[in-house]
Design an enzyme around this catalytic site. Structure first.
Site, PDB file in Angstrom:
ATOM      1  N   LYS A 125       1.195  -0.977   0.254  1.00 39.69           N
ATOM      2  CA  LYS A 125      -0.405  -0.419  -0.332  1.00 39.69           C
ATOM      3  C   LYS A 125       1.358   1.262  -0.101  1.00 39.69           C
ATOM      4  CE  LYS A 125      -1.839   3.361   2.076  1.00 39.69           C
ATOM      5  NZ  LYS A 125      -1.712   3.987   1.641  1.00 39.69           N
ATOM      6  N   GLU A 147       8.919   1.906  11.104  1.00 36.64           N
ATOM      7  CA  GLU A 147       9.858   1.747  11.220  1.00 36.64           C
ATOM      8  C   GLU A 147       8.815   3.336  11.186  1.00 36.64           C
ATOM      9  OE1 GLU A 147      12.095   0.931   7.920  1.00 36.64           O
ATOM     10  OE2 GLU A 147      12.888  -0.403   8.941  1.00 36.64           O
TER      11      GLU A 147
HETATM   12  P1  NAD Z   1       2.254   8.568   7.725  1.00 36.09           P
HETATM   13  O1  NAD Z   1       2.284   7.595   8.759  1.00 36.09           O
HETATM   14  O2  NAD Z   1       0.973   9.662   7.630  1.00 36.09           O
HETATM   15  O3  NAD Z   1       1.386   7.420   6.312  1.00 36.09           O
HETATM   16  C1  NAD Z   1       2.053   6.139   6.086  1.00 36.09           C
HETATM   17  C2  NAD Z   1       1.762   5.212   5.269  1.00 36.09           C
HETATM   18  O4  NAD Z   1       0.543   4.634   6.506  1.00 36.09           O
HETATM   19  C3  NAD Z   1       0.850   6.590   4.138  1.00 36.09           C
HETATM   20  O5  NAD Z   1       0.612   4.305   2.870  1.00 36.09           O
HETATM   21  C4  NAD Z   1      -0.357   5.862   4.947  1.00 36.09           C
HETATM   22  O6  NAD Z   1      -1.571   5.647   4.126  1.00 36.09           O
HETATM   23  C5  NAD Z   1      -1.076   5.021   5.424  1.00 36.09           C
HETATM   24  N1  NAD Z   1      -1.415   4.697   7.103  1.00 36.09           N
HETATM   25  C6  NAD Z   1      -2.455   6.024   7.866  1.00 36.09           C
HETATM   26  N2  NAD Z   1      -2.966   5.677   8.670  1.00 36.09           N
HETATM   27  C7  NAD Z   1      -3.212   4.154   8.308  1.00 36.09           C
HETATM   28  C8  NAD Z   1      -3.736   3.794   9.118  1.00 36.09           C
HETATM   29  N3  NAD Z   1      -4.655   3.582  10.182  1.00 36.09           N
HETATM   30  N4  NAD Z   1      -3.621   2.031   9.065  1.00 36.09           N
HETATM   31  C9  NAD Z   1      -3.008   1.326   7.642  1.00 36.09           C
HETATM   32  N5  NAD Z   1      -2.709   2.452   7.048  1.00 36.09           N
HETATM   33  C10 NAD Z   1      -2.203   3.811   7.383  1.00 36.09           C
HETATM   34  O7  NAD Z   1       3.731   8.880   7.043  1.00 36.09           O
HETATM   35  P2  NAD Z   1       3.573   9.964   5.812  1.00 36.09           P
HETATM   36  O8  NAD Z   1       3.583  11.173   6.285  1.00 36.09           O
HETATM   37  O9  NAD Z   1       3.094   8.921   4.601  1.00 36.09           O
HETATM   38  O10 NAD Z   1       5.586   9.791   6.232  1.00 36.09           O
HETATM   39  C11 NAD Z   1       6.043  10.845   7.200  1.00 36.09           C
HETATM   40  C12 NAD Z   1       6.456  10.066   8.468  1.00 36.09           C
HETATM   41  O11 NAD Z   1       7.308   8.475   7.588  1.00 36.09           O
HETATM   42  C13 NAD Z   1       7.365  10.944   9.580  1.00 36.09           C
HETATM   43  O12 NAD Z   1       6.780  11.137  10.376  1.00 36.09           O
HETATM   44  C14 NAD Z   1       8.963  10.374   9.062  1.00 36.09           C
HETATM   45  O13 NAD Z   1       9.499  10.078  10.277  1.00 36.09           O
HETATM   46  C15 NAD Z   1       7.849   8.338   8.697  1.00 36.09           C
HETATM   47  N6  NAD Z   1       8.704   8.006   8.726  1.00 36.09           N
HETATM   48  C16 NAD Z   1      10.206   7.123   9.297  1.00 36.09           C
HETATM   49  C17 NAD Z   1      10.829   6.393   8.111  1.00 36.09           C
HETATM   50  C18 NAD Z   1      12.496   4.964   9.296  1.00 36.09           C
HETATM   51  O14 NAD Z   1      12.699   4.785   8.287  1.00 36.09           O
HETATM   52  N7  NAD Z   1      11.808   5.280  10.578  1.00 36.09           N
HETATM   53  C19 NAD Z   1      11.165   6.559   6.929  1.00 36.09           C
HETATM   54  C20 NAD Z   1      10.689   7.486   6.675  1.00 36.09           C
HETATM   55  C21 NAD Z   1       9.885   7.979   7.249  1.00 36.09           C
END
Ligand code: NAD
Ligand code: 6OD
Length: 499
Positions: free
Chosen positions: A191, A267
């Protein structure tokens, strides 16, 4: 010339990005779609088919069926060969992946060309090599009858893996999970982020070109709650869920995975410190923190949003970083002189700008930036923000404690090693840190005490893909990378044979 914005003049020209299920791009009549807009211009660049619960179910069932098809019969070495072919397949279509990634994210072509696409392809080779070369344990044991027994461990795929991805490094972070999952013999349902559907979709074409059996790699598009993300994580046919994204989302996914007691690899977010000692190589520290604060418009989980500088160097450091930030060229991705692109979306820009306002309300000194840059007419619709540096806030200010995920950082002075370590460790996040010093003993001492999954000394975002990667505290659960990924993507079984 590479079409990096992929904007179209009329809706009729806008392509539809479909779900990829059981080896085919699926188009259902009357299916709901959502718009994908360019971060650079706000033009509509694609419509995306939003997967229904039935689509997700079909994808999971296809992935389950593929486990017992030809894919399930491949040896690790054969899977390794297939993964090499996938890496080559991405590289053959390098420009297509580059254009798609840049169109979705607005990041500079120069960055995506050197980081996102090559590292996305490299993930397949690294995990192919890992799976070909890994061994498992073996023990001989005594038995009361004197005949003895032997024990050996075998690795088996965990099954259907749900892969939930963010938007900041879409291909790189998706293949970082798809490659080890496939190397271990699993099948996946991906996804991608709703903001960045294109490279995951394109990878389906490469899967088919390489001859990956249908159902091994599936892609469902949509959002989180009430959409494809939730449907996938709740689906009882998914055996394990691997996720990259915000800590809050990770917690919601963990709750969904509790039904059926399914394993998760998470992550998540960070609020990463950089610690600059007065004995550092000053130019290297400025170069490194420029990248760690502003690369990818600050949208890197490992980025630096708080800098602690030893007091004798503080004024000089702030002045030098300000001068460099003000020289950063903000512009269109395809322009070779562009150093920083826009944020991912207008919505994310609103969040970042709300922190810019909050910093001022909290009494920050705005060293540079703090607003929206003046852009040429053709780019005015983009999600632009200025690179921003603050000083003068206490360690409990919102912009010093909360992840913003934008091109901004706070700089504070410190006096002693113990003090700065305590301040760096004070938050619930623990993803990454960087330490700038030429004192070797100090480098070891400080790195050992920092609570973070990765500590860089005199560098940033330099990492061999075989090393363990993940966050401490609320930045993550589990480690992926090299052999560490095998712990998550396989079940270890002990076979005990009485001789
Ligand atoms: P996000 O958590 O908003 O979304 C990530 C994914 O999760 C998207 O595909 C979204 O549609 C999905 N999602 C959202 N709610 C969900 C739910 N309830 N159930 C299932 N799926 C769901 O994150 P983002 O805004 O896409 O990315 C930015 C964030 O990601 C920042 O916090 C960043 O630090 C983190 N990040 C962490 C790493 C790491 O390796 N630790 C790497 C990249 C980004
Ligand atoms: O080293 C990598 O490729 C990796 N996992 C990077 C993560 C970056 C987060 O935004």
């Amino acid at each position: 010339m590479l079409d990096v914005t992929r904007s179209r003049e009329s809706a009729a020209e806008i392509g539809l990005i479909r779900n990829f299920i059981d080896g085919a791009y699926v188009e259902r009549s009357g299916a709901k779609t959502f718009d994908k807009r360019s971060p650079v211009t706000d033009a509509l660049i694609a419509r995306v088919a939003e997967a229904t619960e039935a689509d997700v179910d079909a994808a999971v069932k296809a992935a389950r069926a593929a486990l017992s098809g030809p894919w399930g019969k491949l040896t690790p070495a054969e899977r390794g060969d297939v993964l090499y072919a996938l890496a080559d397949g991405i590289n053959k279509r390098f420009d297509d992946f580059l254009a798609a990634e840049v169109a979705d994210t607005g990041k500079p072509v120069s960055l995506a060309r050197h980081l996102d696409i090559p590292r996305g392809a490299a993930n397949f080779k690294v995990f192919a090599d890992t799976i070909k070369n890994v061994s498992t344990e073996f023990f001989e044991m005594a038995t009361p009858d004197g005949a003895g027994a032997i024990n050996y461990a075998v690795r088996r795929p965990i099954g259907v893996v749900g892969v939930i991805c963010p938007w900041n490094l879409p291909l790189l972070l998706m293949t970082w999970k798809v490659a080890p999952a496939m190397a271990c013999g699993n099948t996946v349902v991906v996804k991608p982020s709703e903001e960045t559907p294109q490279t995951a979709a394109l990878l389906g074409e490469v899967m088919n070109a390489v001859g990956i059996p249908k159902g091994v790699y599936n892609v469902v598009h949509g959002f989180g709650p009430g959409s494809a993300g939730e449907f996938l994580t709740r689906h009882p046919g998914v055996n394990a869920i691997t996720f990259t994204g915000e800590t809050r989302t990770g917690a919601a996914i963990m709750k969904a995975a509790a039904d059926g007691a399914r394993p998760v690899s998470l992550e998540m977010g960070g609020k990463n410190p950089a610690i600059v000692f007065a004995d550092c190589d000053f130019d290297a520290a400025i170069d490194g923190t420029m990248r760690s604060c502003f690369a990818n418009c600050g949208q890197v989980c490992l980025g630096t949003e708080r800098i602690y500088v030893e007091r004798p160097l503080f004024e000089k450091f702030v002045a030098a970083l300000k001068a460099r930030a003000e020289k950063l060229k903000i512009g269109a991705p395809g322009d070779a002189s562009t150093g920083m692109g826009p944020l991912i979306s207008q919505e994310h820009r609103e969040k970042v700008l709300s922190y810019y306002r909050k910093a001022v309300e909290e009494g920050a000194t705005v060293v540079t930036g703090g607003g929206v840059p003046e852009m040429p007419e053709t780019l005015r619709g983009g999600a632009w923000v200025q690179p921003t540096i603050w000083t003068g806030l206490s360690d409990d200010a919102a912009v010093v404690t909360e992840e913003i995920f934008g091109p901004c950082t706070h700089i504070a002075p410190f006096d002693t090693e113990d003090e700065v370590i305590a301040r760096a460790n004070a938050l619930d996040y623990g993803l990454a840190a960087s330490v700038w010093t030429t004192n070797l003993s100090r480098a070891h001492r400080v790195s050992a005490r920092i609570e973070a999954g990765i500590v860089w000394v005199n560098s940033w975002f330099l990492r061999d893909l075989r090393t363990p990667f993940g966050g401490m505290k609320q930045s993550g659960i589990g480690r992926e990378g090299g052999i560490h990924s095998l712990e998550f993507y396989t079940e270890l079984k002990n076979v005990c044979i009485k001789l």
